[in-house]
Design an enzyme around this catalytic site. Sequence first.
Site, PDB file in Angstrom:
ATOM      1  CG  HIS A 142      -2.082   0.849   1.133  1.00  0.00           C
ATOM      2  ND1 HIS A 142      -2.882   1.142   2.189  1.00  0.00           N
ATOM      3  CD2 HIS A 142      -2.580   1.559   0.092  1.00  0.00           C
ATOM      4  CE1 HIS A 142      -3.825   1.985   1.806  1.00  0.00           C
ATOM      5  NE2 HIS A 142      -3.652   2.261   0.537  1.00  0.00           N
ATOM      6  CG  ASN A 145      -0.618  10.433  -4.420  1.00  0.00           C
ATOM      7  OD1 ASN A 145       0.436  10.509  -5.037  1.00  0.00           O
ATOM      8  ND2 ASN A 145      -1.672  11.168  -4.693  1.00  0.00           N
TER       9      ASN A 145
END
Length: 289
Positions: A142, A145
């Site tokens: 995961h 961003n």
Amino acid sequence: MTSTPRPTERLVVLGAGVMGTGISTLALGHGVSVTLVDTDPDQLARAEHGIADGLRLAQLMGRLPADTEPGTLLTTGSAQHVAGASAVIEAVTEDAALKARLLAEVSAAVRPGTLLISNTSSIPIDELADAVARPADLLGTHFMNPPSLIRTVEVVRGARTGDAAMAAVDDLLGALGRERVVVRDSPGFVTSRILHPMINTAARVVQQGTASVEAVDALMQGCLGHPTGPLRTADLIGIDNLVDSLLVLLERTGDESCRPCDLLLDKVRAGTLGRKSGAGFYTYEEDMR
Ligand code: NAD
């Protein structure tokens, strides 16, 4: 006997959206060659610009090794290059059926032992593992961003993930200068399970008229130390992706706090998706996206 490739020889990234672009930037900046695949040619064109800008920014900020020659980038609309991959990171739209279909195709095409990664925000890895030929090769990462600026990666070990895949992801993340935290498989894992309902609640507070967008973010930043504020974070994630992820969480946990609020749904309907579309909770100039 065929030897298993090192995962950094040629990374295939599926999906050239927000995360595919960011993960490719990170890998290229660490000297890893990348094949970036997307069915939408406009997304590939945007990604090429985004990667060039992202490499410049990360270099300016000292977030990439200065003495490393960037890897080479190949962009393509078809997954035909997957066969030669040393590792594959799937970063397509948060849709369980789409991901399962793509991972099934990829796992049938790559050499056994090739690391298969899903960058899903919330879909359990063991659910996706049902679709692949060798579930032991599959795990979740995961990346957040933007991947080249955030050093920690949540790694999801599915019930059937093998030790060799765990060793290979260590090798890959080490080469990319990332720290990893390994968690067990569950809808939303740790970060999305906590963050996404929190952002949904922040949007609901605005929807109910308790406070403005700016006030919610200012309080979460100033009083609670959140780095950007939940609604600015929603814009960074992409509000469409956030809603998809909340629906995955709602369907798999039954937790009503994950039911996307009307304000989020209205923004998706209006196409105001956050940074990537130029407007979400805030507006963004072209050069800020
Ligand atoms: P996005 O909407 O920006 O991009 C998705 C891309 O997938 C699009 O370019 C689309 O054209 C492409 N795509 C769709 N079907 C495809 C196919 N069959 N083959 C190749 N490409 C295809 O989404 P995103 O924000 O980059 O998210 C990608 C994944 O990463 C999702 O699973 C998301 O939940 C996860 N994720 C997102 C964030 C974030 O902050 N945005 C953070 C962590 C994880």
